[in-house]
Design an enzyme around this catalytic site. Structure first.
Site, PDB file in Angstrom:
ATOM      1  N   SER A 254       0.691  -1.154  -0.009  1.00 28.64           N
ATOM      2  CA  SER A 254       0.095   0.018   0.203  1.00 28.64           C
ATOM      3  C   SER A 254       0.917   1.094  -0.091  1.00 28.64           C
ATOM      4  CB  SER A 254      -0.941   0.000   1.310  1.00 28.64           C
ATOM      5  OG  SER A 254      -1.737   1.163   1.468  1.00 28.64           O
TER       6      SER A 254
ATOM      7  N   LYS B  23     -12.880  -4.778   2.430  1.00 26.79           N
ATOM      8  CA  LYS B  23     -13.982  -3.830   2.068  1.00 26.79           C
ATOM      9  C   LYS B  23     -15.188  -3.857   2.082  1.00 26.79           C
ATOM     10  CE  LYS B  23     -11.747  -0.829  -1.281  1.00 26.79           C
ATOM     11  NZ  LYS B  23     -11.288  -0.525  -2.622  1.00 26.79           N
TER      12      LYS B  23
ATOM     13  N   ASN C  61     -13.990   2.117   2.087  1.00 21.63           N
ATOM     14  CA  ASN C  61     -12.595   2.139   2.121  1.00 21.63           C
ATOM     15  C   ASN C  61     -12.214   3.095   3.126  1.00 21.63           C
ATOM     16  OD1 ASN C  61     -13.343   4.789   0.871  1.00 21.63           O
ATOM     17  ND2 ASN C  61     -11.863   4.541  -0.876  1.00 21.63           N
TER      18      ASN C  61
ATOM     19  N   ALA D  77     -15.913  -5.147 -14.428  1.00 19.10           N
ATOM     20  CA  ALA D  77     -16.940  -4.848 -13.578  1.00 19.10           C
ATOM     21  C   ALA D  77     -16.693  -5.360 -12.336  1.00 19.10           C
ATOM     22  CB  ALA D  77     -18.195  -5.573 -14.137  1.00 19.10           C
TER      23      ALA D  77
ATOM     24  N   ASP E 280     -24.410   6.667   1.987  1.00 17.88           N
ATOM     25  CA  ASP E 280     -25.365   6.183   0.610  1.00 17.88           C
ATOM     26  C   ASP E 280     -24.197   5.423  -0.077  1.00 17.88           C
ATOM     27  OD1 ASP E 280     -27.616   6.919   2.033  1.00 17.88           O
ATOM     28  OD2 ASP E 280     -28.028   8.656   0.778  1.00 17.88           O
TER      29      ASP E 280
ATOM     30  N   GLY F  69      -3.987   7.057 -13.273  1.00 21.76           N
ATOM     31  CA  GLY F  69      -4.761   6.732 -12.256  1.00 21.76           C
ATOM     32  C   GLY F  69      -4.489   7.024 -10.801  1.00 21.76           C
TER      33      GLY F  69
ATOM     34  N   TYR G 177      -2.272   2.321 -11.921  1.00 24.70           N
ATOM     35  CA  TYR G 177      -1.215   3.280 -11.852  1.00 24.70           C
ATOM     36  C   TYR G 177       0.174   2.936 -11.830  1.00 24.70           C
ATOM     37  CZ  TYR G 177      -2.029   2.776  -7.023  1.00 24.70           C
ATOM     38  OH  TYR G 177      -2.213   2.078  -5.848  1.00 24.70           O
TER      39      TYR G 177
ATOM     40  N   GLY H 125     -14.952  -4.436  -8.377  1.00 27.02           N
ATOM     41  CA  GLY H 125     -15.053  -3.468  -6.942  1.00 27.02           C
ATOM     42  C   GLY H 125     -14.959  -2.047  -7.382  1.00 27.02           C
ATOM     43  N   ALA H 126     -13.820  -1.751  -8.090  1.00 26.23           N
ATOM     44  CA  ALA H 126     -13.686  -0.439  -8.487  1.00 26.23           C
ATOM     45  C   ALA H 126     -14.629   0.401  -9.497  1.00 26.23           C
ATOM     46  CB  ALA H 126     -12.192  -0.173  -8.974  1.00 26.23           C
TER      47      ALA H 126
ATOM     48  N   ASP I  51     -13.800   6.430  -3.232  1.00 25.07           N
ATOM     49  CA  ASP I  51     -13.378   5.917  -4.503  1.00 25.07           C
ATOM     50  C   ASP I  51     -13.768   6.699  -5.688  1.00 25.07           C
ATOM     51  OD1 ASP I  51     -11.194   4.187  -4.034  1.00 25.07           O
ATOM     52  OD2 ASP I  51     -12.356   2.377  -4.281  1.00 25.07           O
TER      53      ASP I  51
HETATM   54  P1  NAP Z   1     -11.443  -6.493  -8.589  1.00 21.60           P
HETATM   55  O1  NAP Z   1     -12.566  -6.460  -7.960  1.00 21.60           O
HETATM   56  O2  NAP Z   1     -10.529  -8.039  -8.590  1.00 21.60           O
HETATM   57  O3  NAP Z   1     -11.830  -6.530 -10.203  1.00 21.60           O
HETATM   58  C1  NAP Z   1     -10.603  -6.869 -11.278  1.00 21.60           C
HETATM   59  C2  NAP Z   1     -11.639  -6.696 -12.936  1.00 21.60           C
HETATM   60  O4  NAP Z   1     -10.133  -6.848 -13.503  1.00 21.60           O
HETATM   61  C3  NAP Z   1     -12.519  -7.466 -13.242  1.00 21.60           C
HETATM   62  O5  NAP Z   1     -13.444  -6.868 -14.124  1.00 21.60           O
HETATM   63  C4  NAP Z   1     -11.762  -8.488 -13.702  1.00 21.60           C
HETATM   64  O6  NAP Z   1     -12.874  -9.385 -14.653  1.00 21.60           O
HETATM   65  C5  NAP Z   1     -10.646  -7.812 -14.386  1.00 21.60           C
HETATM   66  N1  NAP Z   1      -9.626  -8.678 -14.757  1.00 21.60           N
HETATM   67  C6  NAP Z   1      -8.705  -9.269 -13.966  1.00 21.60           C
HETATM   68  N2  NAP Z   1      -7.759  -9.889 -14.691  1.00 21.60           N
HETATM   69  C7  NAP Z   1      -8.139 -10.085 -16.171  1.00 21.60           C
HETATM   70  C8  NAP Z   1      -7.957 -10.693 -17.161  1.00 21.60           C
HETATM   71  N3  NAP Z   1      -6.866 -11.419 -17.232  1.00 21.60           N
HETATM   72  N4  NAP Z   1      -8.605 -10.663 -18.380  1.00 21.60           N
HETATM   73  C9  NAP Z   1      -9.628  -9.877 -18.362  1.00 21.60           C
HETATM   74  N5  NAP Z   1     -10.163  -8.939 -17.299  1.00 21.60           N
HETATM   75  C10 NAP Z   1      -9.539  -9.367 -16.240  1.00 21.60           C
HETATM   76  O7  NAP Z   1     -10.404  -5.411  -8.413  1.00 21.60           O
HETATM   77  P2  NAP Z   1     -10.903  -3.767  -8.231  1.00 21.60           P
HETATM   78  O8  NAP Z   1     -10.754  -3.517  -6.918  1.00 21.60           O
HETATM   79  O9  NAP Z   1     -11.928  -3.572  -9.170  1.00 21.60           O
HETATM   80  O10 NAP Z   1      -9.667  -3.086  -9.086  1.00 21.60           O
HETATM   81  C11 NAP Z   1      -9.014  -3.183 -10.325  1.00 21.60           C
HETATM   82  C12 NAP Z   1      -7.992  -2.574 -10.962  1.00 21.60           C
HETATM   83  O11 NAP Z   1      -8.184  -1.021 -10.363  1.00 21.60           O
HETATM   84  C13 NAP Z   1      -6.713  -2.841 -10.128  1.00 21.60           C
HETATM   85  O12 NAP Z   1      -5.749  -2.712 -11.082  1.00 21.60           O
HETATM   86  C14 NAP Z   1      -6.497  -1.736  -8.874  1.00 21.60           C
HETATM   87  O13 NAP Z   1      -5.256  -1.652  -8.753  1.00 21.60           O
HETATM   88  C15 NAP Z   1      -7.011  -0.681  -9.412  1.00 21.60           C
HETATM   89  N6  NAP Z   1      -7.645   0.306  -8.676  1.00 21.60           N
HETATM   90  C16 NAP Z   1      -7.066   1.842  -8.690  1.00 21.60           C
HETATM   91  C17 NAP Z   1      -7.569   2.694  -7.622  1.00 21.60           C
HETATM   92  C18 NAP Z   1      -6.897   4.170  -7.817  1.00 21.60           C
HETATM   93  O14 NAP Z   1      -6.994   4.783  -6.971  1.00 21.60           O
HETATM   94  N7  NAP Z   1      -6.326   4.263  -8.748  1.00 21.60           N
HETATM   95  C19 NAP Z   1      -8.517   2.367  -6.922  1.00 21.60           C
HETATM   96  C20 NAP Z   1      -9.259   1.004  -6.964  1.00 21.60           C
HETATM   97  C21 NAP Z   1      -8.652   0.114  -7.843  1.00 21.60           C
HETATM   98  P3  NAP Z   1     -13.542 -10.670 -13.872  1.00 21.60           P
HETATM   99  O15 NAP Z   1     -14.723  -9.921 -13.423  1.00 21.60           O
HETATM  100  O16 NAP Z   1     -13.963 -11.435 -15.249  1.00 21.60           O
HETATM  101  O17 NAP Z   1     -12.670 -11.355 -13.055  1.00 21.60           O
END
Ligand code: NAP
Length: 279
Positions: A20, A71, A92, A135, A83, A246, A225, A137-138, A108
């Site tokens: 982190s 989370k 978060n 689709a 909300d 990001g 990022y 969590g983010a 977020d």
């Molecule tokens: P998550 O809930 O685990 O979701 C991951 C997403 O990526 C899902 O849509 C997943 O698809 C897809 N994915 C993973 N591997 C894949 C692959 N090989 N091919 C196609 N799709 C794939 O994670 P999250 O919390 O949403 O985070 C997603 C990204 O955003 C991470 O890289 C995280 O570091 C980044 N993030 C950045 C911030 C910021 O402040 N900049 C904040 C939050 C998150 P499936 O549903 O098919 O598995």
């Protein structure tokens, strides 16, 4: 009894938390604002979560950031859920009230929008449809924030289609689900495009969706990022898009927590970015 005020403590709980960047960020802001406080990473197992939330306020903690895998579970342990956190289904940022109640929020979505507004002040979310890759969590926070910002239509494609379909039932008819194998087709006519998948992140597979249908002037942003300039952003820029990385979202989502815990709104500026990148 003592006259000395307690030094406020905050931190991030998750497992793992070693990666982190939040301790670096909050540590930088504490120093910059001359605040006597500390921000501590704590690796806490799921089984110890409730116990940790009972004890930490007694030790001087005024609040916490929450990361994977807590989370979602944290919502069931909070007394007040905003909300935004309820709609996203995850929190978060926690604030420990003096009366013992735990307040849970999700910043977020506001961090995502603040990053875009800071970098592209003339971005108009209502100008056209948005396309979202992923689709997870983010993406939930991104979709909720874009709807609130007035985006008229959101096209979403995810490797696991059922997760994108669930968004449609949760967020309504402004969402249009696209097949993952033809995800590039949804870019026609969009004015905002967001990669919320982990694709392109260091250690993850490459982002391979063709961007040839992207129109010049589209705002393209990546939640990934590391690296800062992802393949998605490089290709989007080559197609004429305005790109936003990001890292700004990470900084902006952290600011409300810092303000609630330590009483000062921190700056999100170039110096903050550099401090986080240098670490
Ligand atoms: P998550 O809930 O685990 O979701 C991951 C997403 O990526 C899902 O849509 C997943 O698809 C897809 N994915 C993973 N591997 C894949 C692959 N090989 N091919 C196609 N799709 C794939 O994670 P999250 O919390 O949403 O985070 C997603 C990204 O955003 C991470 O890289 C995280 O570091 C980044 N993030 C950045 C911030 C910021 O402040 N900049 C904040 C939050 C998150 P499936 O549903 O098919 O598995």
């Amino acid at each position: 009894m003592t006259d000395h005020p307690r030094i406020p403590l905050a931190g991030v709980i998750g497992s793992p938390v070693a990666h982190s960047r939040s301790p670096i960020l909050h540590g930088y802001w504490l120093k910059r604002h001359g605040i006597k406080g500390h921000y501590i990473p704590m690796d806490i197992a799921q089984a110890d979560l409730a116990e940790a939330l009972r004890i930490l306020p007694k030790l001087g903690f005024v609040g916490l950031n929450v990361t994977i895998p807590h989370k979602e579970a944290i919502l069931g342990l909070a007394d007040i859920v905003t909300d935004s956190a309820a709609q996203i289904g995850a929190a978060n940022t926690l604030v420990f009230h003096q009366d013992g109640r735990i307040h849970a929020d999700n910043t977020d979505g506001t961090g995502f929008i603040a990053n875009l507004r800071q970098n592209v002040p003339d971005w108009r979310p209502s100008a056209g449809p948005a396309a979202i890759f992923g689709a997870g969590g983010a993406a939930r926070a991104v979709v909720a924030a874009l709807i609130e910002a007035g985006v008229p239509e959101i096209r979403i494609a995810n490797r696991t289609r059922s997760r994108a379909e669930a968004f449609r039932s949760d967020f309504g008819t402004r969402l249009v689900v696209q097949d993952w194998v033809r995800a590039g087709d949804m870019l026609e006519g969009v004015t905002t495009v967001v990669n919320t998948t982990a694709l392109g992140m260091v250690g993850k597979p490459d982002f391979r969706i063709p961007l040839d249908k992207l129109e010049p002037g589209t705002l393209a942003t990546d939640l990934v990022y590391t690296p800062l300039r992802t393949q998605f952003l490089v290709e989007a820029e080559q197609a004429g898009a305005t790109i936003v990385d990001g890292l700004g979202m990470l900084l902006h989502q952290a600011a409300p927590g810092f303000e609630r815990w330590f009483g000062q709104r921190p700056e999100v500026d170039e110096a903050t970015r550099e401090a986080v990148l240098a670490a």
